[in-house]
Design a protein around this motif. Sequence first.
Motif, PDB file in Angstrom:
ATOM      1  N   PRO A   1      -9.265   7.339  15.803  1.00  0.00           N
ATOM      2  CA  PRO A   1      -9.418   8.212  16.863  1.00  0.00           C
ATOM      3  C   PRO A   1      -8.678   9.657  17.024  1.00  0.00           C
ATOM      4  CG  PRO A   1      -9.668   5.972  17.753  1.00  0.00           C
ATOM      5  CD  PRO A   1      -9.019   6.043  16.271  1.00  0.00           C
ATOM      6  N   LEU A   2      -7.442   9.312  16.313  1.00  0.00           N
ATOM      7  CA  LEU A   2      -6.399  10.461  16.367  1.00  0.00           C
ATOM      8  C   LEU A   2      -7.077  11.633  15.368  1.00  0.00           C
ATOM      9  CD1 LEU A   2      -2.914   8.887  16.524  1.00  0.00           C
ATOM     10  CD2 LEU A   2      -4.292   9.718  18.379  1.00  0.00           C
ATOM     11  N   ARG A   3      -7.875  11.377  14.418  1.00  0.00           N
ATOM     12  CA  ARG A   3      -8.264  12.473  13.592  1.00  0.00           C
ATOM     13  C   ARG A   3      -7.240  13.039  12.733  1.00  0.00           C
ATOM     14  NH1 ARG A   3     -13.254  14.164  11.761  1.00  0.00           N
ATOM     15  NH2 ARG A   3     -13.099  16.150  10.848  1.00  0.00           N
ATOM     16  N   MET A   4      -6.120  13.647  13.308  1.00  0.00           N
ATOM     17  CA  MET A   4      -4.963  14.177  12.692  1.00  0.00           C
ATOM     18  C   MET A   4      -4.132  14.519  13.760  1.00  0.00           C
ATOM     19  SD  MET A   4      -6.162  18.271  12.157  1.00  0.00           S
ATOM     20  CE  MET A   4      -7.696  18.014  11.373  1.00  0.00           C
ATOM     21  N   VAL A   5      -2.963  14.585  13.501  1.00  0.00           N
ATOM     22  CA  VAL A   5      -1.677  14.824  14.051  1.00  0.00           C
ATOM     23  C   VAL A   5      -1.192  13.685  14.967  1.00  0.00           C
ATOM     24  CG1 VAL A   5      -0.539  16.346  15.725  1.00  0.00           C
ATOM     25  CG2 VAL A   5      -2.311  17.276  14.400  1.00  0.00           C
ATOM     26  N   HIS A   6       0.110  13.226  14.697  1.00  0.00           N
ATOM     27  CA  HIS A   6       0.816  12.406  15.326  1.00  0.00           C
ATOM     28  C   HIS A   6       0.501  10.670  14.835  1.00  0.00           C
ATOM     29  CE1 HIS A   6       2.634  15.145  17.719  1.00  0.00           C
ATOM     30  NE2 HIS A   6       1.642  15.400  18.466  1.00  0.00           N
ATOM     31  N   GLU A   7      -0.581  10.737  13.921  1.00  0.00           N
ATOM     32  CA  GLU A   7      -0.905   9.371  13.267  1.00  0.00           C
ATOM     33  C   GLU A   7       0.487   8.592  12.800  1.00  0.00           C
ATOM     34  OE1 GLU A   7      -2.147  11.917   9.906  1.00  0.00           O
ATOM     35  OE2 GLU A   7      -2.117  12.241  11.941  1.00  0.00           O
TER      36      GLU A   7
ATOM     37  N   LEU B   1       7.189   8.665  11.432  1.00  0.00           N
ATOM     38  CA  LEU B   1       6.864   8.909  10.055  1.00  0.00           C
ATOM     39  C   LEU B   1       6.221  10.072   9.697  1.00  0.00           C
ATOM     40  CD1 LEU B   1       5.544   5.312   8.870  1.00  0.00           C
ATOM     41  CD2 LEU B   1       7.697   6.200   8.103  1.00  0.00           C
ATOM     42  N   TRP B   2       6.581  10.679   8.867  1.00  0.00           N
ATOM     43  CA  TRP B   2       5.746  11.800   8.157  1.00  0.00           C
ATOM     44  C   TRP B   2       4.711  11.152   7.295  1.00  0.00           C
ATOM     45  CZ3 TRP B   2       5.385  13.646   2.919  1.00  0.00           C
ATOM     46  CH2 TRP B   2       4.284  14.712   2.728  1.00  0.00           C
ATOM     47  N   GLU B   3       3.473  11.379   7.439  1.00  0.00           N
ATOM     48  CA  GLU B   3       2.291  10.364   6.786  1.00  0.00           C
ATOM     49  C   GLU B   3       2.057  10.712   5.290  1.00  0.00           C
ATOM     50  OE1 GLU B   3       1.871  12.861   9.184  1.00  0.00           O
ATOM     51  OE2 GLU B   3       1.556  11.953  11.205  1.00  0.00           O
ATOM     52  N   GLY B   4       2.602  11.762   4.832  1.00  0.00           N
ATOM     53  CA  GLY B   4       2.262  12.212   3.415  1.00  0.00           C
ATOM     54  C   GLY B   4       2.706  11.375   2.375  1.00  0.00           C
TER      55      GLY B   4
ATOM     56  N   ASP C   1       9.195  18.745  10.291  1.00  0.00           N
ATOM     57  CA  ASP C   1       8.842  17.293  10.469  1.00  0.00           C
ATOM     58  C   ASP C   1       8.788  16.235   9.252  1.00  0.00           C
ATOM     59  OD1 ASP C   1       6.795  18.730   9.237  1.00  0.00           O
ATOM     60  OD2 ASP C   1       4.953  17.413  10.200  1.00  0.00           O
ATOM     61  N   TRP C   2       9.120  17.059   8.083  1.00  0.00           N
ATOM     62  CA  TRP C   2       9.372  16.225   6.694  1.00  0.00           C
ATOM     63  C   TRP C   2      10.577  15.070   7.026  1.00  0.00           C
ATOM     64  CZ3 TRP C   2       9.380  20.320   2.400  1.00  0.00           C
ATOM     65  CH2 TRP C   2       7.751  21.032   2.397  1.00  0.00           C
ATOM     66  N   VAL C   3      11.516  15.378   8.030  1.00  0.00           N
ATOM     67  CA  VAL C   3      12.689  14.393   8.183  1.00  0.00           C
ATOM     68  C   VAL C   3      12.301  13.850   9.498  1.00  0.00           C
ATOM     69  CG1 VAL C   3      14.923  14.017   8.454  1.00  0.00           C
ATOM     70  CG2 VAL C   3      14.256  15.743   6.721  1.00  0.00           C
ATOM     71  N   PRO C   4      12.225  12.498   9.715  1.00  0.00           N
ATOM     72  CA  PRO C   4      11.710  11.928  10.944  1.00  0.00           C
ATOM     73  C   PRO C   4      12.961  11.576  11.574  1.00  0.00           C
ATOM     74  CG  PRO C   4      11.744  10.268   9.236  1.00  0.00           C
ATOM     75  CD  PRO C   4      11.897  11.577   8.318  1.00  0.00           C
ATOM     76  N   ARG C   5      13.628  12.436  11.800  1.00  0.00           N
ATOM     77  CA  ARG C   5      14.824  12.373  12.813  1.00  0.00           C
ATOM     78  C   ARG C   5      15.024  13.511  13.970  1.00  0.00           C
ATOM     79  NH1 ARG C   5      17.941  10.057   7.722  1.00  0.00           N
ATOM     80  NH2 ARG C   5      18.089   7.982   8.024  1.00  0.00           N
TER      81      ARG C   5
ATOM     82  N   LEU D   1       0.832  -1.168  -0.028  1.00  0.00           N
ATOM     83  CA  LEU D   1       0.056  -0.006   0.009  1.00  0.00           C
ATOM     84  C   LEU D   1       0.775   1.171  -0.084  1.00  0.00           C
ATOM     85  CD1 LEU D   1      -2.542  -1.098   2.755  1.00  0.00           C
ATOM     86  CD2 LEU D   1      -2.937  -1.062   0.387  1.00  0.00           C
ATOM     87  N   PHE D   2       0.201   2.276  -0.857  1.00  0.00           N
ATOM     88  CA  PHE D   2       1.179   3.536  -0.666  1.00  0.00           C
ATOM     89  C   PHE D   2       0.129   4.519  -0.287  1.00  0.00           C
ATOM     90  CE2 PHE D   2       3.006   7.210  -3.263  1.00  0.00           C
ATOM     91  CZ  PHE D   2       4.002   7.444  -2.395  1.00  0.00           C
ATOM     92  N   PHE D   3       0.518   5.545   0.338  1.00  0.00           N
ATOM     93  CA  PHE D   3      -0.420   6.654   0.891  1.00  0.00           C
ATOM     94  C   PHE D   3       0.199   7.582   0.420  1.00  0.00           C
ATOM     95  CE2 PHE D   3      -1.542   3.145   3.565  1.00  0.00           C
ATOM     96  CZ  PHE D   3      -3.218   2.983   3.670  1.00  0.00           C
ATOM     97  N   LEU D   4      -0.333   8.755  -0.376  1.00  0.00           N
ATOM     98  CA  LEU D   4       0.127   9.929  -1.053  1.00  0.00           C
ATOM     99  C   LEU D   4      -0.709  11.040  -0.647  1.00  0.00           C
ATOM    100  CD1 LEU D   4       2.610  10.991  -2.582  1.00  0.00           C
ATOM    101  CD2 LEU D   4       1.199  11.018  -4.626  1.00  0.00           C
ATOM    102  N   ASP D   5      -0.281  11.972   0.099  1.00  0.00           N
ATOM    103  CA  ASP D   5      -1.111  13.157   0.244  1.00  0.00           C
ATOM    104  C   ASP D   5      -1.535  13.621  -0.986  1.00  0.00           C
ATOM    105  OD1 ASP D   5      -1.229  13.018   2.905  1.00  0.00           O
ATOM    106  OD2 ASP D   5      -0.159  14.878   3.538  1.00  0.00           O
ATOM    107  N   HIS D   6      -2.638  14.391  -1.128  1.00  0.00           N
ATOM    108  CA  HIS D   6      -3.037  15.102  -2.207  1.00  0.00           C
ATOM    109  C   HIS D   6      -2.370  16.301  -2.872  1.00  0.00           C
ATOM    110  CE1 HIS D   6      -5.527  18.514  -0.199  1.00  0.00           C
ATOM    111  NE2 HIS D   6      -4.598  17.985   0.580  1.00  0.00           N
ATOM    112  N   ASP D   7      -1.481  17.050  -1.794  1.00  0.00           N
ATOM    113  CA  ASP D   7      -0.475  17.862  -2.424  1.00  0.00           C
ATOM    114  C   ASP D   7       0.888  17.543  -2.414  1.00  0.00           C
ATOM    115  OD1 ASP D   7      -0.581  17.431   0.289  1.00  0.00           O
ATOM    116  OD2 ASP D   7      -0.835  19.691   1.022  1.00  0.00           O
ATOM    117  N   ALA D   8       0.951  16.238  -2.590  1.00  0.00           N
ATOM    118  CA  ALA D   8       2.530  15.653  -2.834  1.00  0.00           C
ATOM    119  C   ALA D   8       2.557  14.974  -4.117  1.00  0.00           C
ATOM    120  CB  ALA D   8       3.025  14.641  -1.489  1.00  0.00           C
ATOM    121  N   ALA D   9       3.730  15.042  -4.635  1.00  0.00           N
ATOM    122  CA  ALA D   9       3.602  14.279  -6.245  1.00  0.00           C
ATOM    123  C   ALA D   9       5.059  13.755  -6.109  1.00  0.00           C
ATOM    124  CB  ALA D   9       3.594  15.436  -7.162  1.00  0.00           C
TER     125      ALA D   9
END
Length: 282
Positions: free
Chosen positions: A162-168, A141-144, A123-127, A77-85
């Motif tokens: 349940p988180l809805r947004m942030v920290h997922e 992970l950054w989720e985008g 937060d783009w770099v998960p370090r 599975l690959f999850f891509l944000d709508h504003d990422a390419a």
Amino acid sequence: MKVGCVVLTTGRKPDDLSEALASLLRQHDVQADVVVVGNGWLPEGLPAGVHAVHEPVDRGIPAGRNAGVAHVDGELLFFLDHDAALVGDDALARALAVFETQADVGALQLRVEARGGGPKRRDWVPRLRASNERSGDVTVLWEGAVAIRRDLFEQIGGWAEPLRMVHEGVDLAWRVLDAGYRVRYVGNVAVTHPSSAGQQYPHFYSARNRVWIARRYLPWPLGALYVGVFALRTVPRLTSAVARSEAVRGYRAGLREPSGERRRLRVRTLARMTLAGRPPIM
């Protein structure tokens, strides 16, 4: 190689969505089965071959991503944000090859470049050291732009709704690690994303979800440190009375409201996170 690609959108950025879909559809050496999930929006005008899922009400980011999974095929599975390419026509194949060559990698995140050369978001770099963009193991992970083995995704229960947004992305990565897999940052494959260095997450969800994650996964001494360090680090960002009020409300909700199933991380997982350079107090 077949991969199920889930793109989540509220329909507010049609140009960005078009660019995201175009970047997926031009990938070669993979079979990309693509779905657009409209979170509170009916997807219209999509390219041929792209499925649409309409969620009449915006259910939040994790739930929206989960809603798309049943509508795509693929062992990955690959999850891509709508504003990422994706950058390059072979980006997806190169990234997913990690799963073929490293059987113990459960999930991975691609590098993010600011579209148009603008400033990058921290937060783009998960370090802890954001200048380190080399490929390697990470614990969040950054989720985008995230790929994960489908069987593992189903085993651990998907994104935490349940988180809805942030920290997922923190929540997902910790469960991947606790299942015995590695989480990988792929620094040599990139996506672009609009520059948003000054963007702040909603203070309520940042605070509430931090407490919830601590309650769900950490023994109480570590959990207290985890929340305390976060609170001290974010105090300078609370520059208005409204922001401070929202943060306080979030911490209160995090302590009082149900945080979901308790899944205390194994000692081995905590040790692996520490050895990877990010103990669960940061």
